[in-house]
Design an enzyme around this catalytic site. Structure first.
Site, short mmCIF file in Angstrom:
data_model
loop_
_atom_site.label_atom_id
_atom_site.label_comp_id
_atom_site.label_asym_id
_atom_site.label_seq_id
_atom_site.Cartn_x
_atom_site.Cartn_y
_atom_site.Cartn_z
N ASP A 82 0.83 -1.20 0.00
CA ASP A 82 0.00 0.00 0.00
C ASP A 82 0.87 1.26 0.00
OD1 ASP A 82 0.45 1.00 2.75
OD2 ASP A 82 -0.68 -0.75 3.39
N ARG A 83 0.24 2.38 -0.17
CA ARG A 83 0.96 3.64 -0.40
C ARG A 83 1.96 3.97 0.70
NH1 ARG A 83 -2.09 9.41 -1.66
NH2 ARG A 83 -0.24 10.56 -2.39
#
Length: 268
Positions: free
Chosen positions: A137-138
């Site tokens: 994820d980011r």
């Protein structure tokens, strides 16, 4: 499993059980800009004769740029992505890049909101188009493999092959030992029970730092698992993926895999 995770340590490459790899046909090089019928493309890839390729197309098992194509006579260019039975067929030389992903980058080839992607970090690595194997994820950092080898991608992301992942996790507060026992027994999420293979506090660190080893690759699985126990993951770093580590690769930088590493991944 009484494994101790040491802060700032390098995780050794530990071979998994050898399993027979999936096989995707290769593809003969095609000049950029050339337009070709899809059935011919499949035939050149060694998947089937043109007549059989037409049957595959009509059966709806061939995708171009993420869209199922059933139209006979459909034409593609050298910049299109072709997928057969979940496996990408690439006309270019296979490329394998290990990236130490920093925060703030999306793990995708492009983003509709024009946010920075991991592809932006490896633009100079190769003229070939590559795509990330799985997702981080980011805000998650660490080991990320990018390649145009669809066969290897399919194997490394398929649950059947149990590719090991190790994460360094930092929480917003001390992790209680009773919660460690709950995690060992298995926290239930929407997909089912989260099965981990090892968890322990990081040696010589505060009790809010720990190492977790697991095989599953569900979306945000570690963050969601701790959320169910009322913890927030403030930092998440993948330090090991299928035998690959980020040793000697600074955050935001990349390197190509060695032939030994490529061979090891294909033998998982």
């Amino acid at each position: 499993m009484n494994k101790i995770f040491r802060k700032q340590s390098q995780y050794e490459e530990v071979p998994l059980d050898k399993k027979k790899p999936l096989v995707c046909s290769g593809f003969q090089h095609r000049a950029r800009g050339e337009v070709m019928r899809l059935n011919r493309y499949l035939a050149h890839a060694g998947l089937a004769s043109r007549r059989k390729a037409d049957e595959l197309i009509k059966a709806g098992v061939v995708e171009v740029n993420g869209k199922v194509i059933t139209e006979l006579g459909y034409k593609i260019s050298s910049t299109d992505w072709v997928k057969f039975d979940g496996c990408y067929i690439s006309p270019e030389k296979k490329v394998y890049i290990l990236l130490n992903k920093p925060k703030g980058f999306i793990t995708t080839t492009q983003d509709e909101k024009n946010r920075r992607t991991v592809i932006d970090l490896v633009k100079k690595a190769s003229p070939s188009r590559v795509y990330p194997v799985g997702r981080l994820d980011r805000q998650t950092t660490g080991v990320l493999l990018l390649t145009n080898d669809g066969n290897l991608t399919k194997k490394l992301t398929h649950p059947k092959y149990q590719v090991k992942k190790i994460y360094h996790v930092v929480l917003n507060k001390k992790l209680d030992r009773t919660d460690i026992e709950k995690i060992k027994k298995g926290i239930y999420l929407a997909e089912g029970r989260v099965q981990i293979t090892a968890i322990s506090y990081v040696q010589n660190a505060k009790k809010n730092e720990l190492g977790i080893e697991l095989y599953i690759g569900w979306n945000r699985v570690i963050r969601r698992m701790f959320e169910t126990l009322d913890y927030e993951v403030t930092r998440l770093d993948r330090v090991y993926f299928g035998g690959l580590t980020k040793k000697n690769v600074k955050r935001g930088e990349w390197r190509t895999l060695t032939q030994k590493e490529i061979h090891f991944l294909k033998m998982l």
